[in-house]
Scaffold this active site. Structure first.
Site, short mmCIF file in Angstrom:
data_model
loop_
_atom_site.label_atom_id
_atom_site.label_comp_id
_atom_site.label_asym_id
_atom_site.label_seq_id
_atom_site.Cartn_x
_atom_site.Cartn_y
_atom_site.Cartn_z
N GLU A 22 -3.72 37.41 17.62
CA GLU A 22 -4.70 36.56 16.95
C GLU A 22 -5.72 36.06 17.97
OE1 GLU A 22 -2.70 35.03 13.02
OE2 GLU A 22 -2.97 33.45 14.49
N HIS B 97 1.25 29.68 18.04
CA HIS B 97 -0.08 29.83 17.44
C HIS B 97 -1.11 29.14 18.35
CE1 HIS B 97 -3.48 29.36 14.75
NE2 HIS B 97 -2.98 30.38 14.07
P1 13P Z 1 -7.60 32.45 9.32
O1 13P Z 1 -7.23 33.71 8.56
O2 13P Z 1 -7.89 31.31 8.44
O3 13P Z 1 -8.64 32.74 10.35
O4 13P Z 1 -6.28 32.04 10.12
C1 13P Z 1 -5.56 33.01 10.78
C2 13P Z 1 -4.36 32.42 11.37
O5 13P Z 1 -4.42 31.60 12.26
C3 13P Z 1 -3.07 32.81 10.80
O6 13P Z 1 -2.06 32.19 11.49
#
Ligand code: 13P
Length: 251
Positions: free
Chosen positions: A171, A101
């Site tokens: 992401e 992440h």
């Molecule tokens: P948010 O949906 O709070 O932006 O976070 C996304 C995330 O990092 C999921 O791992």
């Protein structure tokens, strides 16, 4: 592994929730998980390591919600103060492990090499790696999103004989968290298409994450090659998570 075409819809609680809050959430999710309610979906839930066993005990397998860990070390055991291993999180109920992440890459030294070693460890123990990739805003502004993300994914999966259980979560760093800018489908489509073109036959699927909520989930889920959503804040309330699951099941 769920059948092809299954949509993965899940949330990481990140560093939130006491054990009492975790138990209440898991119990409410169990009550909501009536047979057939989320057909075609694979819900998943990633609590902090402290709450894994609490959630496991409150969430029977029959609820159909896969449990995950937010991180695990590449070694199986040993003198690694403060870390937890893949066998340990598996023992506590995790069947999936989130790796790489952006918050870990930024703050905890999870370089591409570390991410690669952790993905190998997760696969070695037969759990599902949820490999997170994503570019920072500066890279996006310079037009380098696809190359950046493909580079992260290539490095993480280099030399693996069998990556068929791997889920990749795209992401974008600029879209994550309370200061993030929600991505539009056009921002997501090119990167996800590139990931699918290069890795689609090797991996289980590509999820999208970053400021997903009930308002934008449908347009993001409709992007070609997006096979699920990875939600943060918008699913930290159990009723909101249930509403997102219901929305995805209807889509
Ligand atoms: P948010 O949906 O709070 O932006 O976070 C996304 C995330 O990092 C999921 O791992």
């Amino acid at each position: 592994m769920p059948p092809p075409g299954t949509r993965w819809i899940g949330t990481s609680w990140k560093m939130t929730k006491s054990l009492a809050e975790a138990r209440r959430y898991a119990t409410a999710l169990t009550d909501a998980a009536r047979p057939g309610r989320w057909t075609g979906l694979q819900p998943f839930l990633i609590p902090p390591a402290t709450a894994l066993t609490t959630v496991r005990d409150a969430l029977p397998l029959s609820a159909g919600v896969l449990l995950g860990a937010q991180n695990a070390h590449w070694a199986d055991s040993g003198a690694w103060t403060g870390e937890v291993s893949v066998p340990q999180v598996a023992d506590a109920g995790a069947r999936l492990v989130e790796i790489g992440h952006s918050e870990r890459r930024e703050h905890f030294g999870d370089t591409d090499d570390v991410v690669h070693r952790k993905v190998r460890a997760v696969l070695r123990h037969g759990l599902v790696p949820l490999l997170c990739v994503g570019e920072p805003a500066s890279v996006r502004a310079a037009g380098g999103s696809v190359e950046h993300v493909l580079g992260q994914a290539r490095s993480a999966l280099a030399g693996l004989d069998d990556a068929s259980s791997v889920l990749v979560a795209y992401e974008p760093v600029w879209a994550i968290g309370e200061h993030g800018t929600p991505a539009r489908p056009d921002d997501v489509a090119g990167v996800v298409a590139a990931l699918a073109a290069e890795l689609g036959s090797r991996i289980q699927g590509v999820l999208y994450g970053g400021s997903v909520d009930r308002a934008n989930m449908h347009e993001l889920l409709a992007v070609d090659h997006v096979s699920g959503l990875f939600v943060g804040r918008a699913a930290w309330d159990v009723d909101a998570f249930v509403a997102i699951l219901d929305g995805a099941a209807e889509a």
